[in-house]
Design a protein around this motif. Structure first.
Motif, PDB file in Angstrom:
ATOM      1  N   THR A  88      71.578  11.357  56.744  1.00 41.10           N
ATOM      2  CA  THR A  88      72.932  11.534  56.220  1.00 41.10           C
ATOM      3  C   THR A  88      73.207  13.013  55.959  1.00 41.10           C
ATOM      4  OG1 THR A  88      72.892   9.350  55.166  1.00 41.10           O
ATOM      5  CG2 THR A  88      74.534  10.925  54.368  1.00 41.10           C
ATOM      6  N   ILE A  89      74.362  13.469  56.425  1.00 40.73           N
ATOM      7  CA  ILE A  89      74.818  14.821  56.118  1.00 40.73           C
ATOM      8  C   ILE A  89      76.167  14.713  55.428  1.00 40.73           C
ATOM      9  CG2 ILE A  89      75.907  15.154  58.385  1.00 40.73           C
ATOM     10  CD1 ILE A  89      74.973  18.149  58.114  1.00 40.73           C
ATOM     11  N   ASP A  90      76.381  15.513  54.403  1.00 43.46           N
ATOM     12  CA  ASP A  90      77.653  15.477  53.695  1.00 43.46           C
ATOM     13  C   ASP A  90      78.763  15.898  54.655  1.00 43.46           C
ATOM     14  OD1 ASP A  90      79.892  16.766  51.965  1.00 43.46           O
ATOM     15  OD2 ASP A  90      78.661  15.674  50.503  1.00 43.46           O
ATOM     16  N   PRO A  91      79.812  15.094  54.800  1.00 41.56           N
ATOM     17  CA  PRO A  91      80.859  15.411  55.781  1.00 41.56           C
ATOM     18  C   PRO A  91      81.619  16.705  55.495  1.00 41.56           C
ATOM     19  CG  PRO A  91      81.515  13.564  54.396  1.00 41.56           C
ATOM     20  CD  PRO A  91      80.061  13.810  54.130  1.00 41.56           C
ATOM     21  N   LYS A  92      81.549  17.194  54.266  1.00 34.59           N
ATOM     22  CA  LYS A  92      82.230  18.438  53.919  1.00 34.59           C
ATOM     23  C   LYS A  92      81.300  19.652  53.990  1.00 34.59           C
ATOM     24  CE  LYS A  92      86.418  17.018  52.742  1.00 34.59           C
ATOM     25  NZ  LYS A  92      87.652  17.540  53.399  1.00 34.59           N
ATOM     26  N   PHE A  93      80.032  19.413  54.318  1.00 35.68           N
ATOM     27  CA  PHE A  93      79.066  20.508  54.231  1.00 35.68           C
ATOM     28  C   PHE A  93      79.415  21.683  55.131  1.00 35.68           C
ATOM     29  CE2 PHE A  93      75.299  22.619  56.032  1.00 35.68           C
ATOM     30  CZ  PHE A  93      74.930  23.323  54.904  1.00 35.68           C
ATOM     31  N   ASP A  94      79.622  21.433  56.400  1.00 39.22           N
ATOM     32  CA  ASP A  94      79.848  22.535  57.331  1.00 39.22           C
ATOM     33  C   ASP A  94      81.052  23.371  56.915  1.00 39.22           C
ATOM     34  OD1 ASP A  94      79.131  23.836  59.955  1.00 39.22           O
ATOM     35  OD2 ASP A  94      81.205  23.289  60.383  1.00 39.22           O
ATOM     36  N   GLY A  95      82.155  22.709  56.556  1.00 39.85           N
ATOM     37  CA  GLY A  95      83.347  23.439  56.127  1.00 39.85           C
ATOM     38  C   GLY A  95      83.112  24.216  54.853  1.00 39.85           C
ATOM     39  N   ALA A 119      58.760  12.031  53.052  1.00 38.45           N
ATOM     40  CA  ALA A 119      59.035  13.456  52.884  1.00 38.45           C
ATOM     41  C   ALA A 119      59.212  14.144  54.231  1.00 38.45           C
ATOM     42  CB  ALA A 119      57.908  14.111  52.095  1.00 38.45           C
ATOM     43  N   ASP A 120      58.399  13.806  55.211  1.00 35.34           N
ATOM     44  CA  ASP A 120      58.494  14.447  56.519  1.00 35.34           C
ATOM     45  C   ASP A 120      59.785  14.071  57.234  1.00 35.34           C
ATOM     46  OD1 ASP A 120      56.189  16.124  56.818  1.00 35.34           O
ATOM     47  OD2 ASP A 120      54.958  14.318  56.936  1.00 35.34           O
ATOM     48  N   GLU A 121      60.196  12.815  57.133  1.00 29.05           N
ATOM     49  CA  GLU A 121      61.460  12.406  57.749  1.00 29.05           C
ATOM     50  C   GLU A 121      62.623  13.197  57.162  1.00 29.05           C
ATOM     51  OE1 GLU A 121      60.887   7.696  58.910  1.00 29.05           O
ATOM     52  OE2 GLU A 121      61.184   8.238  56.790  1.00 29.05           O
ATOM     53  N   GLN A 122      62.595  13.364  55.851  1.00 27.39           N
ATOM     54  CA  GLN A 122      63.695  14.063  55.191  1.00 27.39           C
ATOM     55  C   GLN A 122      63.654  15.568  55.435  1.00 27.39           C
ATOM     56  OE1 GLN A 122      64.991  12.317  51.326  1.00 27.39           O
ATOM     57  NE2 GLN A 122      63.119  11.108  51.480  1.00 27.39           N
ATOM     58  N   ALA A 123      62.455  16.137  55.483  1.00 28.66           N
ATOM     59  CA  ALA A 123      62.341  17.557  55.798  1.00 28.66           C
ATOM     60  C   ALA A 123      62.807  17.826  57.230  1.00 28.66           C
ATOM     61  CB  ALA A 123      60.896  18.022  55.617  1.00 28.66           C
ATOM     62  N   ASP A 124      62.443  16.946  58.146  1.00 28.60           N
ATOM     63  CA  ASP A 124      62.891  17.091  59.539  1.00 28.60           C
ATOM     64  C   ASP A 124      64.418  17.080  59.617  1.00 28.60           C
ATOM     65  OD1 ASP A 124      60.295  17.174  60.501  1.00 28.60           O
ATOM     66  OD2 ASP A 124      60.235  15.058  61.082  1.00 28.60           O
ATOM     67  N   TRP A 125      65.031  16.188  58.859  1.00 26.37           N
ATOM     68  CA  TRP A 125      66.489  16.058  58.892  1.00 26.37           C
ATOM     69  C   TRP A 125      67.166  17.296  58.304  1.00 26.37           C
ATOM     70  CZ3 TRP A 125      70.128  13.800  61.365  1.00 26.37           C
ATOM     71  CH2 TRP A 125      71.421  13.654  60.817  1.00 26.37           C
ATOM     72  N   PHE A 126      66.651  17.771  57.198  1.00 27.10           N
ATOM     73  CA  PHE A 126      67.228  18.964  56.567  1.00 27.10           C
ATOM     74  C   PHE A 126      67.115  20.161  57.510  1.00 27.10           C
ATOM     75  CE2 PHE A 126      67.247  22.725  53.897  1.00 27.10           C
ATOM     76  CZ  PHE A 126      68.235  22.458  52.967  1.00 27.10           C
ATOM     77  N   ILE A 127      65.930  20.381  58.048  1.00 27.56           N
ATOM     78  CA  ILE A 127      65.693  21.529  58.919  1.00 27.56           C
ATOM     79  C   ILE A 127      66.554  21.456  60.177  1.00 27.56           C
ATOM     80  CG2 ILE A 127      63.956  22.570  60.426  1.00 27.56           C
ATOM     81  CD1 ILE A 127      61.891  21.923  58.175  1.00 27.56           C
ATOM     82  N   ALA A 128      66.775  20.241  60.681  1.00 29.47           N
ATOM     83  CA  ALA A 128      67.583  20.077  61.890  1.00 29.47           C
ATOM     84  C   ALA A 128      69.048  20.430  61.656  1.00 29.47           C
ATOM     85  CB  ALA A 128      67.476  18.635  62.392  1.00 29.47           C
ATOM     86  N   ASN A 129      69.497  20.389  60.410  1.00 23.43           N
ATOM     87  CA  ASN A 129      70.917  20.579  60.115  1.00 23.43           C
ATOM     88  C   ASN A 129      71.259  21.892  59.424  1.00 23.43           C
ATOM     89  OD1 ASN A 129      72.583  17.988  60.759  1.00 23.43           O
ATOM     90  ND2 ASN A 129      70.635  17.225  59.917  1.00 23.43           N
ATOM     91  N   ILE A 130      70.267  22.600  58.890  1.00 23.95           N
ATOM     92  CA  ILE A 130      70.540  23.835  58.149  1.00 23.95           C
ATOM     93  C   ILE A 130      69.871  25.005  58.863  1.00 23.95           C
ATOM     94  CG2 ILE A 130      70.545  24.943  55.895  1.00 23.95           C
ATOM     95  CD1 ILE A 130      71.880  22.173  55.980  1.00 23.95           C
ATOM     96  N   PRO A 131      70.641  25.878  59.524  1.00 27.79           N
ATOM     97  CA  PRO A 131      70.059  26.992  60.277  1.00 27.79           C
ATOM     98  C   PRO A 131      69.272  27.947  59.376  1.00 27.79           C
ATOM     99  CG  PRO A 131      72.375  26.687  60.838  1.00 27.79           C
ATOM    100  CD  PRO A 131      72.107  25.834  59.639  1.00 27.79           C
ATOM    101  N   LYS A 132      68.164  28.411  59.882  1.00 29.35           N
ATOM    102  CA  LYS A 132      67.335  29.350  59.124  1.00 29.35           C
ATOM    103  C   LYS A 132      68.087  30.628  58.790  1.00 29.35           C
ATOM    104  CE  LYS A 132      63.112  29.757  60.530  1.00 29.35           C
ATOM    105  NZ  LYS A 132      61.891  30.159  61.282  1.00 29.35           N
TER     106      LYS A 132
END
Length: 259
Positions: A88-95, A119-132
């Protein structure tokens, strides 16, 4: 060991810059509230408005935000909901993320932990959506009991909670190069975190009294003191937070976090 010492350096800088009164008790002259509050609390002598640096945390529930008005009002930072669980990603996050950056407001993403995913599933999801490259302030791990969840009523043991948290935070620190901030509530902290994770910054919720009355043995960097604040540029109630140090501490902390 070098990595551990580097992680502690910003904490040392922050503590070293605070007054002799203490890490979370800034002595200033009596001042009026920085922002309006629809349901203000009387915190007594340890009023959050004695702190110089105030910020907000937001998610989709805050609707469309005028970030330039937010910055102009005196808000110094923002925690922005990014992800939840493993999918799940917050729909307002990118904006929100892009607009906060355009307004020149320091900001950090937070992840709401879901106790029915690993923890690994959630870390993978966060990293996939938030650019370094977009990570300036440290990421935030939001850990609390979600009593209203319709899909996960699981409450793991304190040992499991801490193990999952450590794995998640280790993954994020390895990827982003910044040690995560831990956000938590009074009951979750009491059940799982007393005396733990002393080398991490904590962001604590305490809307009826000073954190020292609710959190045993806990120094904090950020204090969420109300959920009913009124911020120009945001419709409806807003969470408002303070930073433990003064304005000079804040500037030094931001510089340290961007090295």
């Amino acid at each position: 060991m070098q990595r551990f010492l580097l992680a502690l350096l910003p904490l040392t800088m922050l503590l070293g810059g605070c007054t002799a009164v203490g890490y979370d008790m800034i002595e200033t002259a009596s001042i009026s509230p920085r922002f309006e509050d629809t349901k203000p609390m009387d915190f007594g002598a340890r009023n959050p408005h004695k702190h110089q640096i105030h910020g907000i945390d937001v998610s989709k529930w805050n609707g469309d935000i005028d970030w330039f008005s937010v910055r102009k009002s005196g808000v110094s930072f923002a925690f922005i909901k990014a992800t939840e669980g493993k999918d799940t990603i917050d729909p307002k996050f990118d904006g929100n993320w892009r607009a906060a950056a355009s307004a020149g407001l320091p900001h950090a993403p937070y992840h709401f932990y879901y106790w029915c995913s690993s923890a690994d599933e959630q870390a993978d999801w966060f990293i996939a959506n938030i650019p370094k490259a977009a990570m300036k302030m440290p990421p935030v791990l939001d850990v609390e009991w979600n009593h209203d969840s319709k899909t996960c009523q699981y409450k793991p043991s304190p040992l499991t909670v801490r193990s999952e948290m450590q794995r998640f935070m280790d993954r994020l620190e390895a990827y982003y190069g910044k040690r995560p901030i831990i956000y938590t509530s009074v009951d979750f902290h009491r059940d799982n975190l007393v005396g733990q994770f002393k080398d991490y910054y904590f962001w604590v919720r305490s809307v009826a009294s000073h954190p020292s009355e609710k959190y045993d043995e806990r120094r904090w960097a950020f204090w969420q003191y109300t959920a009913t604040g009124a911020i120009p540029g945001i419709k409806g109630s807003t969470d408002i937070n303070v930073f433990a140090g003064d304005a000079q501490n804040w500037k030094r902390w931001l510089v340290a976090m961007n090295k």
